[in-house]
Scaffold this active site. Structure first.
Site, mmCIF file in Angstrom:
data_model
loop_
_atom_site.group_PDB
_atom_site.id
_atom_site.type_symbol
_atom_site.label_atom_id
_atom_site.label_comp_id
_atom_site.label_asym_id
_atom_site.label_seq_id
_atom_site.Cartn_x
_atom_site.Cartn_y
_atom_site.Cartn_z
ATOM 1 N N ASP A 14 2.815 0.402 0.347
ATOM 2 C CA ASP A 14 2.370 1.319 -0.822
ATOM 3 C C ASP A 14 2.876 2.657 -0.545
ATOM 4 O O ASP A 14 2.067 3.457 0.321
ATOM 5 C CB ASP A 14 0.854 1.231 -1.237
ATOM 6 C CG ASP A 14 0.620 1.811 -2.497
ATOM 7 O OD1 ASP A 14 0.678 1.196 -3.552
ATOM 8 O OD2 ASP A 14 0.279 3.086 -2.400
ATOM 9 N N GLU A 44 3.594 6.798 -1.252
ATOM 10 C CA GLU A 44 3.286 8.051 -1.874
ATOM 11 C C GLU A 44 4.430 8.942 -1.813
ATOM 12 O O GLU A 44 5.002 9.039 -0.812
ATOM 13 C CB GLU A 44 1.886 8.622 -1.314
ATOM 14 C CG GLU A 44 0.537 7.816 -1.312
ATOM 15 C CD GLU A 44 0.204 7.051 -2.592
ATOM 16 O OE1 GLU A 44 0.456 8.090 -3.405
ATOM 17 O OE2 GLU A 44 -0.128 6.370 -2.566
ATOM 18 N N ASP A 77 7.938 0.918 -6.055
ATOM 19 C CA ASP A 77 8.057 1.046 -4.724
ATOM 20 C C ASP A 77 9.638 0.761 -3.979
ATOM 21 O O ASP A 77 10.327 1.547 -3.418
ATOM 22 C CB ASP A 77 7.063 0.534 -3.639
ATOM 23 C CG ASP A 77 5.919 0.919 -3.925
ATOM 24 O OD1 ASP A 77 5.213 2.007 -3.380
ATOM 25 O OD2 ASP A 77 5.032 0.647 -4.988
ATOM 26 N N HIS A 128 -4.584 6.321 -4.264
ATOM 27 C CA HIS A 128 -3.316 7.080 -4.065
ATOM 28 C C HIS A 128 -3.269 7.502 -2.685
ATOM 29 O O HIS A 128 -2.456 8.763 -2.647
ATOM 30 C CB HIS A 128 -3.180 8.031 -5.120
ATOM 31 C CG HIS A 128 -3.344 7.652 -6.504
ATOM 32 N ND1 HIS A 128 -2.060 7.047 -7.143
ATOM 33 C CD2 HIS A 128 -4.036 8.073 -7.495
ATOM 34 C CE1 HIS A 128 -2.329 6.952 -8.358
ATOM 35 N NE2 HIS A 128 -3.344 7.387 -8.658
ATOM 36 N N ASP A 166 -4.583 2.184 -0.344
ATOM 37 C CA ASP A 166 -4.155 1.346 -1.416
ATOM 38 C C ASP A 166 -3.647 0.281 -0.783
ATOM 39 O O ASP A 166 -3.811 -1.030 -1.392
ATOM 40 C CB ASP A 166 -2.989 1.926 -2.158
ATOM 41 C CG ASP A 166 -3.621 3.313 -3.031
ATOM 42 O OD1 ASP A 166 -4.787 3.124 -3.280
ATOM 43 O OD2 ASP A 166 -2.924 3.911 -3.619
#
Length: 246
Positions: A59, A61, A158, A216, A221
């Protein structure tokens, strides 16, 4: 676990669970309320045999602001190595990534992700991070052709948009193992018959799971994605690749 209500005979349910087929794929149709059938915790304790040895939960960011910025750059790169038999986390890769085109994080980005400037300052660039990931994959035996693994993400962004887009912008080539993945939303909707509009929040609430950490945060996550996967597997779901042909 309470009671499950089915119109079909229980031996059909048992066959679906043992063979790792979700109820909708086992031809059982929707769950219709008729008479209660108790299912013990012991009977649901084992997971169906998955087709993958390991799931690699990821995941990202990325840099962001109140208005779209270009190019977006990955600033957190976590991967959890999830055992396909036990659905437990066996190893973790985690690195913050220094952005190049927008080196200064915006207040909005920090507020959303919890990532402050010091957490990315002096950290590896994406090019170096991808090298580190490859070394970790090799160390974990994930590059062995006899080991079957696949990435899992909350959506397609992603690996369909973010990583290829940034690599193209930087003139980098992403390894081929990033070209196949499982979209967790599709897995969840196949079991729960509803699409999670609020991403992780809807899935956690729908499965009666507690949220770990903050939303987030890439690493938090990823842990929540792993928790959702474990619960879906406990319910008999067999995970399959959902990514488009690339």
């Amino acid at each position: 676990l309470g009671c499950f209500y089915f119109r079909r005979p229980m031996h059909c349910l048992y066959t679906a669970i043992v063979r790792g087929r979700p109820l909708c794929q086992a031809g059982l149709g929707p769950l219709l309320l008729t008479q209660p059938v108790s299912v013990s915790a012991a009977g649901m304790a084992s997971f169906p045999p998955q087709r993958y040895n390991f799931f690699l939960v990821l995941d990202f960011e990325a840099t962001c602001d109140t208005k779209p910025i270009y190019p977006q750059e990955i600033i957190e790169f976590p991967i959890l190595k999830l055992n396909g038999r036990t659905m437990e986390i066996e190893s973790t890769f985690h690195s913050y990534v220094q952005p190049v085109y927008h080196p200064q994080l915006t207040p909005f980005c920090t507020q959303l992700t919890g990532i402050i400037q010091d957490m990315v300052e002096g950290k590896p660039t994406l090019q170096h991070t991808l090298q580190m990931v490859d070394e970790w994959m090799s160390k974990e035996g994930l590059l062995n052709p006899d080991v079957h693994s696949i990435f899992v993400t909350c959506g397609d962004w992603d690996l369909k948009t973010m990583l290829p887009g940034q690599c193209q912008h930087l003139g980098l080539r992403a390894p081929d193992y990033f070209k196949q993945w499982i979209n967790l939303k599709k897995a969840y909707s196949a079991v729960m018959r509803s699409w999670p509009k609020r991403n992780l929040t809807d899935m956690l609430e729908g499965l009666n799971l507690s949220q770990e950490g903050r939303l987030h945060s890439g690493i938090d996550d990823s842990k929540n994605i792993a928790s959702i996967m474990k619960e879906l597997a406990r319910r008999g779901f067999l995970f399959r690749k959902t990514s488009p042909v690339m």
